[in-house]
Design a protein around this motif. Structure first.
Motif, PDB file in Angstrom:
ATOM      1  N   ARG A 179      -4.822  65.664-109.183  1.00 30.00           N
ATOM      2  CA  ARG A 179      -4.753  66.503-110.380  1.00 30.00           C
ATOM      3  C   ARG A 179      -3.814  65.894-111.410  1.00 30.00           C
ATOM      4  N   ASN A 180      -2.685  65.328-110.936  1.00 28.37           N
ATOM      5  CA  ASN A 180      -1.684  64.748-111.831  1.00 28.37           C
ATOM      6  C   ASN A 180      -1.695  63.227-111.733  1.00 28.37           C
ATOM      7  N   ASP A 181      -1.025  62.593-112.672  1.00 33.26           N
ATOM      8  CA  ASP A 181      -0.889  61.140-112.658  1.00 33.26           C
ATOM      9  C   ASP A 181       0.243  60.775-111.697  1.00 33.26           C
ATOM     10  N   ILE A 182      -0.089  60.640-110.420  1.00 34.60           N
ATOM     11  CA  ILE A 182       0.914  60.466-109.366  1.00 34.60           C
ATOM     12  C   ILE A 182       1.801  59.247-109.616  1.00 34.60           C
ATOM     13  N   LEU A 183       1.200  58.131-109.990  1.00 39.34           N
ATOM     14  CA  LEU A 183       1.964  56.889-110.141  1.00 39.34           C
ATOM     15  C   LEU A 183       2.633  56.778-111.501  1.00 39.34           C
ATOM     16  N   GLY A 184       2.204  57.567-112.466  1.00 40.35           N
ATOM     17  CA  GLY A 184       2.940  57.730-113.712  1.00 40.35           C
ATOM     18  C   GLY A 184       2.827  56.644-114.758  1.00 40.35           C
TER      19      GLY A 184
END
Length: 287
Positions: free
Chosen positions: A147-152
């Protein structure tokens, strides 16, 4: 449990309850089903039970439209030599013998690099039979759709490979980890796929393959009944899990009070071996 035309005609897996309670629960389930997307674990797993849907998703993520799935298992339970298990959302093998693990992750913690490493190792451990050579290990892919940008780094997709630092080259051990950032829904094949993963309605989806399956599960009587039964089973298992937890806690209190294990087993309606295992488990947690 069997549900037909909105009426309850039988009992559900956990035992008999009132018809009114079952009807109320059924209506609640239908409302939940309406809000499901492919980012919901339970819904994704049931969409992926149709091989063509899983195949399509893998083809887009791996950019390989010739990839064909030979077999796949939903909620595959793998164990290591110590008995530590991991239930994977979906494990598949393609026609070339490559293995794929696809995980949908709503929370960042569930898609940590260590989780990817562990899943990859478990697939390897279960790939070879006794006597097979290590060179017979085939490629394996662990794919997190998050869902989110885990690695950023703000990318739509991340390909993680082992490299030889001194020469800046690939190690080539056949393990691949991929993170797909579902927040990015650009006008690309992958972006449109991620758009579809967030759609509640089949009519809003780009992919006809996925849309047909979503329509089947959400808008046909057979599909809705099936999803309600799936959710009822989860509800029942949750109740049983809570009951087991309460039994364990009560048993440990009785052990601490010095009660004989055989008597505890009789009171809890379990075996003495169960009590011993709970004691061992409690000691491991305490460590």
């Amino acid at each position: 449990k069997r549900i037909m035309n909105g009426g309850i005609i039988d009992v559900f897996a956990g035992g008999t309850i009132s018809e009114g309670e079952l009807k109320a629960r059924y209506e609640r389930y239908k409302n939940i089903i309406d809000n499901f997307t492919l980012m919901s674990d339970i819904f994704m797993r049931n969409v992926f039970k149709k091989k063509e849907c899983l195949e399509y998703v893998l083809q887009i993520i791996l950019q390989n439209h010739k990839l064909f799935i030979a077999e796949h298992i939903i909620q595959k339970d793998y164990k290591n030599l110590q008995g530590r298990s991991a239930v994977m959302d979906c494990v598949a093998r393609d026609a070339d013998g490559q293995y794929f693990n696809i995980e949908i992750q709503q929370e960042n913690e569930g898609a940590s690099p260590n989780r990817a490493r562990y899943n990859s190792g478990l697939m390897d451990m279960n790939m070879l039979n006794p006597g097979q050579d290590f060179d017979e290990l085939t490629e394996n892919y662990v794919i997190f759709i998050t869902r989110n940008d885990i690695l950023g780094y703000g990318l739509a997709i991340y390909h993680v490979e082992r490299v030889i630092l001194e020469v800046d080259g690939f190690f080539g051990d056949g393990t691949h980890i991929i993170y797909v950032n579902s927040k990015i829904q650009e006008d690309t094949e992958l972006g449109r796929l991620m758009h579809d993963f967030h759609c509640k309605k089949a009519e809003d989806m780009y992919s006809r393959i996925l849309a047909d399956r979503v329509y089947e599960l959400k808008e046909t009587q057979k599909g809705v009944e099936f999803m309600c039964q799936e959710m009822e089973q989860i509800y029942y298992e949750g109740e049983k899990s809570g009951e087991l937890k309460a039994r364990k806690e009560t048993a440990m209190l009785l052990v601490e009070d010095g009660m004989d294990i055989s008597r505890i087993a009789r009171l809890m309606k379990v075996t003495e071996q169960d009590i011993h295992e709970w004691i061992d488990e409690s000691m491991c947690i305490a460590k």
